[in-house]
Write a protein that holds these residues in place. Structure first.
Motif, short mmCIF file in Angstrom:
data_model
loop_
_atom_site.label_atom_id
_atom_site.label_comp_id
_atom_site.label_asym_id
_atom_site.label_seq_id
_atom_site.Cartn_x
_atom_site.Cartn_y
_atom_site.Cartn_z
N HIS A 95 0.83 -1.20 0.00
CA HIS A 95 0.00 0.00 0.00
C HIS A 95 0.87 1.26 0.00
N SER A 143 -6.99 10.51 -2.83
CA SER A 143 -6.09 10.47 -1.68
C SER A 143 -6.39 9.29 -0.78
N SER A 144 -5.37 8.84 -0.08
CA SER A 144 -5.60 7.85 0.96
C SER A 144 -6.20 8.59 2.16
N ASN A 161 -2.79 4.44 8.05
CA ASN A 161 -3.51 4.52 6.77
C ASN A 161 -2.92 5.53 5.81
N SER A 162 -1.85 6.19 6.20
CA SER A 162 -1.24 7.22 5.36
C SER A 162 -2.30 8.23 4.94
#
Length: 148
Positions: A22, A78-79, A101-102
């Protein structure tokens, strides 16, 4: 002591996150996703400066904060943590969500909580980068999303 232990745990989480597939979702054009083990320095993206400034801010980890409106002002695709403007949580939980989760929504929230605005936080990021010798580093946002 508790802040140092928390910083160490967050650092470990970030290292593991950087090694996960990820973490490589946003990559430079020359990175070959068919050979993910072949990495060069320019292939690694992270939000370490945002985390560093958050931990250095002095905001108590157990303080209940309110997510600011700026959290929703992020690039498409976006994350996310996700967090929502007006939501309340501890600063520690925001940092966990941001690192695990960045989350770009979380980085904007951290920026406003630490410096009052994203612009002021970005200025602080660039000042701190210069202080620690990052001479080829320039930040234009709190989340690390590419900006030409």
């Amino acid at each position: 002591m508790r802040r140092r232990a928390f910083a160490f745990v967050l650092l470990l989480v970030c290292v593991f996150a950087l090694l996960s597939p990820h973490a490589l979702a946003v990559a430079p054009g020359d990175w070959d996703k068919t050979q993910p083990g072949v990495l060069e320095a320019g292939h690694l993206y992270s939000k370490m400066m945002t985390l560093l400034l958050a931990l250095e801010s002095g905001i108590p980890l157990d303080r209940v904060i309110t997510i600011p409106d700026a959290a929703k002002n992020i690039p498409d695709h976006s994350s996310l943590i996700p967090v929502f403007p007006g939501e309340q949580m501890t600063f520690q939980d925001l940092l966990y969500g941001f690192t695990i989760n960045s989350g770009n929504d979380g980085s904007n929230a951290i920026a406003v909580l630490v410096s009052g605005s994203i612009e002021a936080f970005v200025a602080k990021m660039n000042e701190r980068a210069a202080e620690i010798g990052c001479t080829d580093t320039h930040f234009s946002n709190a989340h690390g999303y590419h900006d030409d």
